[in-house]
Scaffold this active site. Structure first.
Site, short mmCIF file in Angstrom:
data_model
loop_
_atom_site.label_atom_id
_atom_site.label_comp_id
_atom_site.label_asym_id
_atom_site.label_seq_id
_atom_site.Cartn_x
_atom_site.Cartn_y
_atom_site.Cartn_z
N LYS A 34 0.85 -1.19 0.00
CA LYS A 34 0.00 0.00 0.00
C LYS A 34 0.88 1.23 0.00
CE LYS A 34 0.93 1.18 4.46
NZ LYS A 34 1.64 2.42 4.87
N ASP A 84 -1.99 -1.24 10.50
CA ASP A 84 -2.20 -1.29 9.05
C ASP A 84 -2.88 -2.58 8.59
OD1 ASP A 84 -1.16 1.20 8.57
OD2 ASP A 84 0.81 0.49 7.95
#
Length: 288
Positions: free
Chosen positions: A17, A142
């Protein structure tokens, strides 16, 4: 519709990401920082294969040298899922590591998320996505976004997620030769901690600030140098607290040109931004 359980021994993606912006808007009483961020999944992936194991064992096929097996995030994720559900099944986990460690691309968190999502299916546990996201938060801030599987607007400590659709641009990512200590960055006095919250509309209009950038650039010269090198081709930005820096490109051709030149001097990755995780795309392919 009934979902078909996929077979063991398949490779599953654990994508990276980027944080397209990062604002620190305050702190909670427990010391955690309150954030606004945008997570975009990119098609650069680790690949994980799962094999059934006897006697309820959870282990790695190829342990990482210097990392105790029980501390590996995939092993922790599998054991957490077993403990939470009472599942007695075991698994051998084979990780093909492509994402750089300590770069801010979320590799370890993504590996953990893929482990939770895929074993939930392979072990026929049928936990809803929201429950897996809550479990994932125990492994790292995350992890939930990778379980969620979509480009997302994040708030709280990054776990409060809303979908956001943005252009799927080409990106060039540089991994400088350093490891940024996230804890050090968040403890630094100079770090901005009172940014005014913005809206999705502000972000889409071009408010892409990363409050960690000034501190990271000051403390880590390789990051500053990478930003300078990449900014010759497009607007260079920091993902999360770094160390990776990235730039978005409107065309594959311009991205490949920058990649070609920069890769002569840097560790560089060429990728495409995505609105849907390849993990979720593969899950859909396994449905009937």
């Amino acid at each position: 519709m009934q979902e078909q359980v996929v077979g063991w021994g398949e490779k599953w993606p654990a994508p990276a990401k980027l944080n397209l912006m990062l604002r620190i808007t305050g702190r909670r009483p427990d010391g955690y920082h309150l954030l606004q961020t945008v997570f975009q999944i990119i098609d650069l992936c680790d690949w994980i294969t799962f094999y059934p194991a006897e006697n309820g064992r959870v282990y790695l096929r190829h342990p990482i040298p210097g990392v105790p097996e029980h501390e590996d995030l995939t092993v922790r994720a599998a054991n957490l899922l077993r403990q939470y559900t009472g599942c007695a099944s075991g698994v051998c986990i084979d990780v093909e590591k492509n994402l750089p460690m300590g770069g801010g691309l979320g590799g370890g968190s993504s590996d953990a998320a893929t482990t939770l999502v895929v074993l939930n299916r392979l072990w026929n546990l049928h936990l809803p996505l929201e429950e897996l996201m809550e479990l994932g938060l125990q492994l790292g801030a995350d992890v939930p976004v990778f379980v969620y599987g979509y480009t997302a607007w994040g708030e709280g400590v990054g776990e409060e997620l809303k979908p956001i659709t943005i252009p799927e641009q080409w990106v060039v990512v540089i991994k400088p030769d350093c490891h940024v200590n996230t804890k050090q960055i968040f403890l630094t006095e100079e770090l901005t901690r009172d940014s005014k919250p913005i809206t999705m509309r502000d972000f889409i209009a071009g408010d892409w600030r990363n409050d960690c950038l000034p501190v990271v650039s000051k403390l880590y010269k390789p990051v500053s140098n990478a930003l300078d090198a990449l900014s010759q081709y497009a607007e260079a930005r920091l993902t999360g607290t770094g160390a990776c820096v990235f730039a978005q490109f409107d065309s594959e051709e311009s991205a490949r040109e920058a990649f070609s030149v920069l890769s002569q001097s840097w560790l560089v990755y060429l990728a495409r931004g995505l609105n849907v995780s390849p993990l979720h795309e593969k899950l859909r392919q396994g449905s009937v």
